[in-house]
Motif scaffolding. Structure first.
Motif, PDB file in Angstrom:
ATOM      1  N   LYS A 216      90.479 -78.165 -45.723  1.00 43.79           N
ATOM      2  CA  LYS A 216      90.573 -76.925 -46.493  1.00 43.79           C
ATOM      3  C   LYS A 216      89.161 -76.479 -46.863  1.00 43.79           C
TER       4      LYS A 216
ATOM      5  N   SER B  46      86.114 -75.291 -49.073  1.00 41.17           N
ATOM      6  CA  SER B  46      85.808 -75.649 -50.452  1.00 41.17           C
ATOM      7  C   SER B  46      86.192 -74.508 -51.392  1.00 41.17           C
ATOM      8  N   GLU B  47      86.616 -74.870 -52.601  1.00 44.24           N
ATOM      9  CA  GLU B  47      87.018 -73.850 -53.573  1.00 44.24           C
ATOM     10  C   GLU B  47      85.839 -72.969 -53.975  1.00 44.24           C
ATOM     11  N   VAL B  48      84.667 -73.595 -54.078  1.00 35.55           N
ATOM     12  CA  VAL B  48      83.453 -72.824 -54.371  1.00 35.55           C
ATOM     13  C   VAL B  48      82.810 -72.466 -53.034  1.00 35.55           C
ATOM     14  N   LEU B  49      82.899 -71.218 -52.650  1.00 36.94           N
ATOM     15  CA  LEU B  49      82.404 -70.795 -51.343  1.00 36.94           C
ATOM     16  C   LEU B  49      80.881 -70.775 -51.313  1.00 36.94           C
TER      17      LEU B  49
ATOM     18  N   THR C 213      89.857 -67.437 -45.731  1.00 36.41           N
ATOM     19  CA  THR C 213      89.715 -67.737 -47.154  1.00 36.41           C
ATOM     20  C   THR C 213      90.592 -66.768 -47.948  1.00 36.41           C
ATOM     21  N   GLU C 214      90.615 -66.958 -49.254  1.00 35.80           N
ATOM     22  CA  GLU C 214      91.379 -66.047 -50.107  1.00 35.80           C
ATOM     23  C   GLU C 214      90.721 -64.676 -50.202  1.00 35.80           C
ATOM     24  N   GLU C 215      89.450 -64.603 -49.826  1.00 37.85           N
ATOM     25  CA  GLU C 215      88.753 -63.323 -49.831  1.00 37.85           C
ATOM     26  C   GLU C 215      88.994 -62.616 -48.498  1.00 37.85           C
TER      27      GLU C 215
END
Length: 233
Positions: free
Chosen positions: A69, A71-74, A112-114
């Motif tokens: 996955k 990373s949460e911090v891109l 990504t979510e973006e």
């Protein structure tokens, strides 16, 4: 003292001596049994500890199967490019794509979510990662009609060699053997490849080959079956 008195004294001494012997025998037996019982209990306890420790150690002897996955911090580094097809390196995930920045191709890159941003990290064990800001919409995902559990887009072998799937031309060395993965080699005159599919068990294995150039083709210099430490899917 007359003989009758001496006889009584002898009897008393004899009885007293017998009592002492019986008491000593009882004490010896009691402590001997107690010592044996403690020894058995201690041995059983140590045996159980060793058995549990062995099981814990055995339980840890497994290949790590990691579902990757982003990373949460891109990462802050961002490039401009586009993705033109579903990933060749990881064709079983609908969020993985094959992307291009100028003349360089990166595969796989993950959504990504973006919206309009994909995440690329060629080596998941290295800190280097970047984003691609898409100049075009993502292509429609076209997954294979079958799934393959023993596939990975990044492999770490037991000897710390890193490998990833060939997404272009493969080295030719045999009609019957196909190299699906290429690995990092410190010798420019040799190639390291994984031949055939990865083999699944508690500990995954692979057929690792070292290839050398002979005229226009590659030949196997060394072949071994090696354990796999981790796979990323």
């Amino acid at each position: 003292m007359n003989k009758k008195g001496e006889s009584k004294l002898t009897i008393v001494i004899t009885v007293f001596a017998i009592l002492i012997i019986l008491v000593l025998s009882f004490l010896f037996y009691y402590y001997a049994v107690k010592s044996m019982s403690f020894s058995r209990s201690e041995t059983a306890s140590l045996s159980g500890y060793a058995d549990n420790a062995g099981r814990k150690e055995s339980a840890g002897l497994r290949t790590n199967v990691i579902i990757f996955k982003p990373s949460e911090v891109l990462p802050q580094q961002q490039k401009e490019g586009y993705c033109f097809s579903t990933s060749v390196a990881d064709p079983f995930r609908q969020d993985a794509f094959r992307c291009q920045v100028e003349n360089e191709i990166f595969d796989p890159c993950f959504t990504t979510e973006e919206q309009g941003i994909v995440f690329c990290q060629i080596n998941p064990l290295a800190p280097e990662a970047f984003l691609i800001k898409l100049e075009k919409p993502l292509p429609k995902a076209s997954l294979l009609e079958f799934t393959q559990d023993n596939w990975a887009w990044f492999v770490k072998l037991e000897d710390k060699t890193y490998c990833s799937p060939f997404t272009g031309t493969r080295p030719f060395f045999s009609q019957d053997q196909i190299a699906y993965y290429g690995c990092k080699s410190n010798n420019i005159e040799e190639q390291i490849v994984l031949i055939g599919d990865l083999m699944i068990d508690d500990i995954w294995t692979a057929n690792k080959a070292v290839l050398i150039k002979e005229k226009d083709n590659w030949a196997i210099k060394f072949l071994e079956q090696i354990k796999i430490d981790s796979v990323w899917q």
